[in-house]
Design an enzyme around this catalytic site. Sequence first.
Site, short mmCIF file in Angstrom:
data_model
loop_
_atom_site.label_atom_id
_atom_site.label_comp_id
_atom_site.label_asym_id
_atom_site.label_seq_id
_atom_site.Cartn_x
_atom_site.Cartn_y
_atom_site.Cartn_z
N ARG A 180 11.62 5.45 1.33
CA ARG A 180 10.24 5.28 0.89
C ARG A 180 9.77 3.90 1.30
NH1 ARG A 180 9.07 2.81 -3.65
NH2 ARG A 180 10.89 3.50 -4.81
N HIS A 214 6.61 3.26 -5.08
CA HIS A 214 6.84 4.56 -5.74
C HIS A 214 5.51 5.25 -6.01
CE1 HIS A 214 8.46 7.59 -8.42
NE2 HIS A 214 7.62 7.18 -9.37
N TYR A 220 12.10 -5.34 -6.40
CA TYR A 220 13.46 -4.82 -6.42
C TYR A 220 14.06 -4.58 -5.04
CZ TYR A 220 10.72 -0.45 -6.13
OH TYR A 220 9.81 0.55 -5.79
#
Length: 373
Positions: A268, A272, A281
């Site tokens: 990805r 998200h 992150y």
Amino acid sequence: MNPLTSHPGTPEVPLVQLLTPTGQRVENPDHDFAGDRAEIESLYRDLVMTRRVDTEAFALQRHGELGLWPPALGQEAAQVGSARALRPHDFAFPSYREHGVAWCRGVDPAQLLGVYRGSEMGGWDPADHQLALPNIIIGSQALHATGYAMGLTLEGLVGTGDPDRDSAVIAYFGDGATSEGDVSEALDWAAVQQAPVVFFCQNNQYAISVPVASQSRVPIVQRAAGFGMPGVRVDGNDVLACRAVTERALQRARDGQGPTLIEAVTYRMGPHTTSDDPTRYRGAAEVDEWRAKDPIERVRLLLEAEGTPPEFFTDLQAEADALGVHLREACQRIAEPDLAVLFDHVFAERTVENDQQKAEFVAWRDAIEGSVA
């Protein structure tokens, strides 16, 4: 060892790949893409148009026209390759990020926007496209798909040898969903019942912010053996491999040989959802590493090497631009929902109580609107 595709202490799992990131065709002893250049050009068009849907919707959200959008940037090959393996009478159960699957099933991408604008519960009749509506509850669609597949068997639509009759089901979910009980239950039921369903896991490396190595001790594909079904791990950024692997699994299901778990290793590249900040992150170097494996660029390199004329790419860009205009205009035309319609879809057959509740709501709504006027 790549920490995003490997698990410490476990052997490497073979990865089916037919097209490298540099656009080179490679062979695999068990899987082959037999399509000609025209078919690859068609897949390339699907990839480009899917990405345009995604980038336009992302921009619409940033301009306040959508409440939320779950980007699929980087996952186009997994979705297009698998969806183009479906026959018209097969049925697909997506999660909430399968914009490429919707495109391949003939859904006007403008119909995706209403859900994320908060104006409707779903954009199309599932029977029109053999595609269920976006599923927000993580993992539950795997059970829906298994139940539907079991129904196909009961109706004699599996293993007859008639290609116009035999059908299969595909369920899409991400690596995060494999931590949900619904997915494990679906895998178990499908294996025991030999249901004609393909479980297509897009391992995009993160369950929101949790890396896959923190979700599973072993590669996801190895779970298949524990439930008693075959598992295949495929390069999820390789549209040719995804097409070939899914075609074989779907045919196996149609023939009455039961379910298959496919783990499509992809990434990805965006957040998200538009509410997420992925820089918290993961680092830029990691994103750059995966950007070099872009699923669209490798197909472009292949087509250029095989003689696709420049006009093909120019015309496709113009088509994508026109799609962008269509989406922006369609978004502006989305009407506010009539909440009274909700009462029309509660029961298969209307009830006195349901009609009474609708009448009470309409009376209350009209009174409120009258007082405001």
